[in-house]
Design an enzyme around this catalytic site. Structure first.
Site, PDB file in Angstrom:
ATOM      1  N   GLU A   1      -3.858   7.902  -4.777  1.00 60.82           N
ATOM      2  CA  GLU A   1      -4.035   7.162  -6.301  1.00 60.82           C
ATOM      3  C   GLU A   1      -5.429   7.910  -6.948  1.00 60.82           C
ATOM      4  O   GLU A   1      -6.436   7.835  -6.032  1.00 60.82           O
ATOM      5  CB  GLU A   1      -4.238   5.545  -5.863  1.00 60.82           C
ATOM      6  CG  GLU A   1      -2.931   5.087  -5.422  1.00 60.82           C
ATOM      7  CD  GLU A   1      -2.984   3.542  -5.375  1.00 60.82           C
ATOM      8  OE1 GLU A   1      -4.291   2.846  -5.491  1.00 60.82           O
ATOM      9  OE2 GLU A   1      -2.142   2.970  -4.586  1.00 60.82           O
TER      10      GLU A   1
ATOM     11  N   ARG B   1       0.917  -1.073   0.011  1.00 63.38           N
ATOM     12  CA  ARG B   1      -0.095  -0.048  -0.084  1.00 63.38           C
ATOM     13  C   ARG B   1       1.014   1.112   0.026  1.00 63.38           C
ATOM     14  O   ARG B   1       1.935   1.117   0.673  1.00 63.38           O
ATOM     15  CB  ARG B   1      -0.936   0.134   1.215  1.00 63.38           C
ATOM     16  CG  ARG B   1      -2.170  -0.732   0.962  1.00 63.38           C
ATOM     17  CD  ARG B   1      -3.328  -0.395   0.131  1.00 63.38           C
ATOM     18  NE  ARG B   1      -4.320  -1.300  -0.005  1.00 63.38           N
ATOM     19  CZ  ARG B   1      -4.416  -2.246  -0.531  1.00 63.38           C
ATOM     20  NH1 ARG B   1      -3.429  -2.687  -1.579  1.00 63.38           N
ATOM     21  NH2 ARG B   1      -5.826  -2.891  -0.441  1.00 63.38           N
TER      22      ARG B   1
ATOM     23  N   HIS C   1      -1.662   0.687  -9.984  1.00 69.85           N
ATOM     24  CA  HIS C   1      -2.268  -0.512  -9.001  1.00 69.85           C
ATOM     25  C   HIS C   1      -3.039  -1.758  -9.770  1.00 69.85           C
ATOM     26  O   HIS C   1      -4.060  -1.799  -9.586  1.00 69.85           O
ATOM     27  CB  HIS C   1      -3.344   0.239  -7.982  1.00 69.85           C
ATOM     28  CG  HIS C   1      -3.601  -0.491  -6.850  1.00 69.85           C
ATOM     29  ND1 HIS C   1      -3.932   0.314  -5.455  1.00 69.85           N
ATOM     30  CD2 HIS C   1      -3.532  -1.914  -6.405  1.00 69.85           C
ATOM     31  CE1 HIS C   1      -4.038  -0.818  -4.612  1.00 69.85           C
ATOM     32  NE2 HIS C   1      -3.936  -2.063  -5.224  1.00 69.85           N
TER      33      HIS C   1
HETATM   34  N1  LIG Z   1      -0.956  -4.092  -5.391  1.00 65.13           N
HETATM   35  C1  LIG Z   1      -2.100  -5.181  -5.518  1.00 65.13           C
HETATM   36  O1  LIG Z   1      -2.673  -5.020  -6.285  1.00 65.13           O
HETATM   37  C2  LIG Z   1      -2.300  -5.779  -4.193  1.00 65.13           C
HETATM   38  C3  LIG Z   1      -1.619  -5.464  -2.984  1.00 65.13           C
HETATM   39  N2  LIG Z   1      -1.954  -6.051  -1.869  1.00 65.13           N
HETATM   40  C4  LIG Z   1      -1.450  -5.853  -0.565  1.00 65.13           C
HETATM   41  O2  LIG Z   1      -0.702  -6.873  -0.060  1.00 65.13           O
HETATM   42  C5  LIG Z   1      -0.936  -7.111   1.214  1.00 65.13           C
HETATM   43  C6  LIG Z   1      -0.438  -8.383   1.816  1.00 65.13           C
HETATM   44  O3  LIG Z   1      -1.370  -9.441   1.065  1.00 65.13           O
HETATM   45  P1  LIG Z   1      -1.001 -10.978   1.591  1.00 65.13           P
HETATM   46  O4  LIG Z   1       0.198 -11.431   1.287  1.00 65.13           O
HETATM   47  O5  LIG Z   1      -2.082 -11.541   1.028  1.00 65.13           O
HETATM   48  O6  LIG Z   1      -1.366 -10.775   3.054  1.00 65.13           O
HETATM   49  P2  LIG Z   1      -0.862 -11.792   4.376  1.00 65.13           P
HETATM   50  O7  LIG Z   1      -1.690 -11.373   5.228  1.00 65.13           O
HETATM   51  O8  LIG Z   1      -0.765 -13.149   3.713  1.00 65.13           O
HETATM   52  O9  LIG Z   1       0.659 -11.311   4.518  1.00 65.13           O
HETATM   53  C7  LIG Z   1       1.210 -10.034   4.943  1.00 65.13           C
HETATM   54  C8  LIG Z   1       2.388 -10.249   5.908  1.00 65.13           C
HETATM   55  O10 LIG Z   1       2.795  -9.008   6.321  1.00 65.13           O
HETATM   56  C9  LIG Z   1       3.376  -9.214   7.351  1.00 65.13           C
HETATM   57  N3  LIG Z   1       3.349  -7.979   8.377  1.00 65.13           N
HETATM   58  C10 LIG Z   1       2.380  -7.423   9.079  1.00 65.13           C
HETATM   59  N4  LIG Z   1       2.438  -6.423   9.664  1.00 65.13           N
HETATM   60  C11 LIG Z   1       3.813  -6.342   9.678  1.00 65.13           C
HETATM   61  C12 LIG Z   1       4.675  -5.494  10.478  1.00 65.13           C
HETATM   62  N5  LIG Z   1       4.409  -4.316  11.034  1.00 65.13           N
HETATM   63  N6  LIG Z   1       6.168  -5.438   9.931  1.00 65.13           N
HETATM   64  C13 LIG Z   1       6.575  -6.611   9.340  1.00 65.13           C
HETATM   65  N7  LIG Z   1       5.765  -7.492   8.643  1.00 65.13           N
HETATM   66  C14 LIG Z   1       4.401  -7.373   8.951  1.00 65.13           C
HETATM   67  C15 LIG Z   1       2.762 -10.528   8.013  1.00 65.13           C
HETATM   68  O11 LIG Z   1       3.578 -11.257   8.911  1.00 65.13           O
HETATM   69  P3  LIG Z   1       3.493 -10.963  10.595  1.00 65.13           P
HETATM   70  O12 LIG Z   1       2.110 -10.933  10.936  1.00 65.13           O
HETATM   71  O13 LIG Z   1       4.335 -12.154  11.187  1.00 65.13           O
HETATM   72  O14 LIG Z   1       4.102  -9.595  11.070  1.00 65.13           O
HETATM   73  C16 LIG Z   1       2.436 -11.321   6.672  1.00 65.13           C
HETATM   74  O15 LIG Z   1       3.892 -11.855   6.623  1.00 65.13           O
HETATM   75  C17 LIG Z   1      -2.566  -6.882   1.443  1.00 65.13           C
HETATM   76  O16 LIG Z   1      -2.712  -6.368   2.638  1.00 65.13           O
HETATM   77  C18 LIG Z   1      -2.627  -5.521   0.470  1.00 65.13           C
HETATM   78  O17 LIG Z   1      -2.426  -4.244   1.205  1.00 65.13           O
HETATM   79  C19 LIG Z   1      -2.876  -7.224  -1.912  1.00 65.13           C
HETATM   80  C20 LIG Z   1      -3.178  -7.471  -3.227  1.00 65.13           C
HETATM   81  C21 LIG Z   1      -2.867  -6.923  -4.402  1.00 65.13           C
HETATM   82  O1  LIG Z   2      -4.569  -3.904  -3.781  1.00 69.44           O
HETATM   83  C1  LIG Z   2      -5.790  -5.076  -4.034  1.00 69.44           C
HETATM   84  C2  LIG Z   2      -5.976  -5.707  -3.157  1.00 69.44           C
HETATM   85  O2  LIG Z   2      -6.748  -6.987  -3.391  1.00 69.44           O
HETATM   86  O3  LIG Z   2      -5.820  -5.644  -1.868  1.00 69.44           O
END
Ligand SMILES: NC(=O)C1=CN([C@@H]2O[C@H](COP(=O)(O)OP(=O)(O)OC[C@H]3O[C@@H](n4cnc5c(N)ncnc54)[C@H](OP(=O)(O)O)[C@@H]3O)[C@@H](O)[C@H]2O)C=CC1
Ligand SMILES: O=CC(=O)O
Length: 324
Positions: free
Chosen positions: A266, A237, A285
């Site tokens: 955005e 994000r 995005h």
């Molecule tokens: N650009 C795009 O089109 C898209 C963007 N996204 C973004 O990607 C994000 C991640 O998606 P996804 O992988 O499915 O989510 P997950 O919940 O599977 O993964 C999130 C990861 O972030 C880590 N995390 C959370 N907070 C922290 C922190 N403060 N410091 C370090 N690590 C942290 C978590 O581990 P832990 O809890 O151990 O810290 C976990 O490994 C979504 O929330 C969204 O914002 C998603 C889809 C599409």
């Molecule tokens: O940014 C896209 C999402 O699915 O989150």
């Protein structure tokens, strides 16, 4: 009588039909200034809502007194007031599984495009600058066997590590609050403190959710830790990064370049300095924007809404503590 729901993003026809078989649907293709009042009026009797890209805050939720299920066509949910929903015991459903691999592809594309300067050299070819054998001012930086630092080794981070490690022989280092044994076993990934990761990675890839802990996590001090030869990629994000600090790091040569799918504002404003930097690849995005993934997300969101409306939730719930 069928329960009333509001959909606020255009859905594929078969999925719209699936909803209409079960619910009385008030449908908006998207919410605009012109139809916002109608949307708010429709919320008055909505028991469920499904859509994307709208800020659903406490004030808006007050317009929906009988709401009992919310389904977002996205993985991220930072545009929702989750506390307000949880207080009212309303489940918030999301679609993470449907887009993981597609977003990992997008991030890998940003790594390749920034490191090898693909966009920049392609533009120069179009401008007629290719006049003979190319010299160093056309060269890029290797990707294979370099170190990728993944900030956020969750679903998408893991799918990215798979591509980088097995496809490109990259060494994987990562940062999360909790260690990820699967990533450590499958990709020999090494868990690191954030500042250490920033100082060793050649490609820093950020795929974090936005929340109060992550807002502006990457700031001027943290860019200063990166190698001047390193690239910064963000598909999590925009506000996780202090964009002014990123712009300064790029202008000062603190880092080599950036690949960005997300921005603090955005669409990215036309006068953003990022748009005139040859070492920046800015995309709108589109992490999940393929026909396949967008259909799968919509299908997942429809199933999620039906599950939440019929008290049969099995997964994809952001606030499972509300499930009866
Ligand atoms: N650009 C795009 O089109 C898209 C963007 N996204 C973004 O990607 C994000 C991640 O998606 P996804 O992988 O499915 O989510 P997950 O919940 O599977 O993964 C999130 C990861 O972030 C880590 N995390 C959370 N907070 C922290 C922190 N403060 N410091 C370090 N690590 C942290 C978590 O581990 P832990 O809890 O151990 O810290 C976990 O490994 C979504 O929330 C969204 O914002 C998603 C889809 C599409
Ligand atoms: O940014 C896209 C999402 O699915 O989150």
């Amino acid at each position: 009588m069928k329960p009333s729901i509001v959909s606020y993003k255009k859905l594929p026809e078969d999925l719209q039909d699936k909803l209409e078989q079960r619910f009385s649907v008030t449908a908006f293709d998207s919410i605009t200034n012109e139809n916002r009042a109608d949307f708010i009026k429709a919320l008055a009797k909505a028991e469920g809502i499904i859509g994307a890209n709208e800020t659903i805050d406490r004030k808006l939720l007050e317009q929906a007194p009988v709401l009992r299920a919310v389904s977002t066509i996205s993985a991220g949910f930072d545009n929702f007031d989750v506390d307000a929903l949880t207080e009212r015991k309303i489940p918030l459903m999301h679609t993470p599984g449907a887009l993981t691999e597609t977003v990992a592809d997008t991030i890998m594309a940003l790594v390749l495009t920034t490191g090898r300067r693909i966009l920049n050299v392609a533009e120069r070819v179009k401008a007629g600058e290719w006049k003979g054998s190319v010299g160093e001012n056309w060269f890029g930086t290797d990707i294979h066997h370099k170190t990728m630092g993944i900030i956020g080794m969750g679903r998408i981070g893991t799918a990215l590590a798979q591509r980088a490690h097995f496809g490109f022989g990259m060494k994987i280092v990562y940062n999360t609050r909790n260690r990820n044994p699967e990533a450590e076993n499958r990709f020999d990934a090494i868990h690191m403190e954030l500042d250490k990761l920033l100082s060793v990675a050649d490609y820093v890839c950020l795929i974090l959710p936005l929340n109060p802990q992550t807002r502006h996590l990457i700031n001027a001090e943290r860019f200063a830790l990166m190698k001047p030869s390193a690239f910064f990629i963000n598909a999590g994000r925009g506000p996780v990064v202090d964009e002014a600090a990123l712009i300064e790091a790029l202008q000062q040569g603190t880092i080599a370049g950036a690949g960005l799918d997300v921005f603090e504002k955005e669409p990215l404003p036309k006068d953003s300095p990022l748009l005139s930097m040859p070492n920046v690849v800015a995309i709108p995005h589109i992490g999940s924007a393929t026909f396949e993934a967008r259909y799968a997300m919509a299908a997942s969101a429809v199933d999620n809404l039906i599950a939440a409306m019929t008290d049969s939730i099995e997964g994809n719930c952001v606030n499972p503590q509300v499930i009866r």
